[in-house]
Design a protein around this motif. Structure first.
Motif, mmCIF file in Angstrom:
data_model
loop_
_atom_site.group_PDB
_atom_site.id
_atom_site.type_symbol
_atom_site.label_atom_id
_atom_site.label_comp_id
_atom_site.label_asym_id
_atom_site.label_seq_id
_atom_site.Cartn_x
_atom_site.Cartn_y
_atom_site.Cartn_z
ATOM 1 N N ALA A 161 0.686 -1.223 0.159
ATOM 2 C CA ALA A 161 0.051 -0.044 0.000
ATOM 3 C C ALA A 161 1.022 1.317 -0.087
ATOM 4 N N ALA A 162 1.917 1.095 0.810
ATOM 5 C CA ALA A 162 2.687 2.374 1.021
ATOM 6 C C ALA A 162 3.630 2.803 -0.525
ATOM 7 N N VAL A 163 4.015 1.590 -1.127
ATOM 8 C CA VAL A 163 4.617 2.032 -2.409
ATOM 9 C C VAL A 163 3.781 2.152 -3.601
ATOM 10 N N THR A 164 2.461 2.097 -3.383
ATOM 11 C CA THR A 164 1.697 2.430 -4.764
ATOM 12 C C THR A 164 0.566 3.294 -4.596
ATOM 13 N N ALA A 165 0.732 4.262 -3.466
ATOM 14 C CA ALA A 165 -0.146 5.352 -3.033
ATOM 15 C C ALA A 165 -0.253 6.280 -3.898
#
Length: 319
Positions: A244-248
């Motif tokens: 989730a963090a690297v595709t926000a």
């Protein structure tokens, strides 16, 4: 408990400052310039959880110790570890516990080699913080967790004692019987973020906007396989958080490693990416992006070294 914080930057300044604010016996091992800054201005913290201005922040310079510490919190950058070890070694007595907060695991290898396995705990600081131009600590988010535990997972009296000392401080203290799992999961997260943002020279949001989030997701797969090879496969929850963090979309998130590159500073690339590669059985067939990201960082460091060497003769001539 007599606590020595080895490193008075953003990480050590925040957690050490919160312990000092709570009335704990804290001394900071600092460089002369930082010690002078703290003597003049005190230790200042700006945080969503409350600001602090500690007018008296006790400091000590290397080799000025008069007695061993009960706990040494190692909060330096990974590339400063050897010098920091040499500086705080005189404060390590028979009953001293060492709690390092660096990412990865190579620092634990080095500390256990130097002081013995039973001296060292596993620890991680989950916080986004930086120093401003005045030397104040800026807490940039809401998370401020310090997790710690025995490397072998045993529940011990010294972990209980540290937990008691940390209990009144204004941060989230998390004693853990699974600290190695936590260290590996954070390492996978940090390596994925550092590899993607430094390789692409962009924030997460910019990478997503370019349609290149697959780079970060493949890095996550590669890093996770290495962790699993070492017996610490990330949990589905940990993988979900990193994914989730690297595709926000729209995220301004970058790794501190990219920040270091952009300001021409040394990086922790070898500690975060290089050591992870060395712990995995990888080949170009199934691990492609992590070696590429590491090669890019090594090339940056080589250029930085060359530029520094070329600048020195010019500086001498100008003088």
């Amino acid at each position: 408990m007599k606590i020595l914080v080895a490193g008075a930057g953003a990480l050590g300044g925040y957690f050490g400052g919160r312990l000092l604010q709570a009335g704990q016996d804290v001394t900071f091992l600092a460089r002369p310039s930082r010690a002078a800054q703290l003597a003049a201005s005190g230790l200042v913290i700006h945080s969503p959880w409350g600001d602090a201005h500690l007018a008296s922040a006790p400091t000590v310079l290397a080799h000025q110790f008069k007695a061993p510490a009960d706990l040494v919190i190692v909060a330096c950058k990974a590339y400063d570890l050897e010098g920091t070890i040499a500086a705080f070694a005189p404060a390590v007595g028979p009953e001293t516990t060492i709690l390092p907060l660096q990412n990865g695991l190579r620092h634990i290898d080095r500390l256990t080699e130097r002081f013995g396995f039973r001296k060292v705990l596993g620890g991680l600081g989950a916080i986004s913080a930086a120093l401003d131009e005045s030397g104040a600590v800026l807490h940039l988010g809401r998370e401020h967790t310090l997790a710690f535990g025995e490397l072998d997972g045993v529940h011990s009296p010294r972990v209980d004692a540290i937990a008691a000392a940390f209990a009144s401080a204004r941060f989230d203290s998390q004693p853990s019987d699974r600290i190695m799992q936590a260290l590996w999961e954070k390492w996978v997260h940090v390596a994925t973020l550092a590899g993607a943002t430094s390789l692409m020279r962009a924030s997460v949001g910019d990478i997503v906007r370019a349609g290149a989030q697959g780079v970060a997701l493949e890095l996550l797969n590669e890093c996770s396989r290495i962790a699993a090879h070492n017996g610490f496969a990330p949990s589905p929850e940990a993988l979900g958080r990193t994914r989730a963090a690297v595709t926000a979309p729209g995220s301004s998130l970058t790794a501190s490693l990219l920040t270091d590159i952009e300001r021409g500073a040394p990086t922790e690339g070898d500690h975060i990416l290089g050591d992870l590669l060395r712990r995995g059985r990888w080949s170009t067939a199934d691990t492609v992006l992590l070696p590429l990201a590491y090669a890019q960082l090594r090339s940056y460091e080589a250029r930085r070294t060359r530029d520094t060497a070329n600048a020195e003769p010019a500086q001498r001539l100008a003088a």
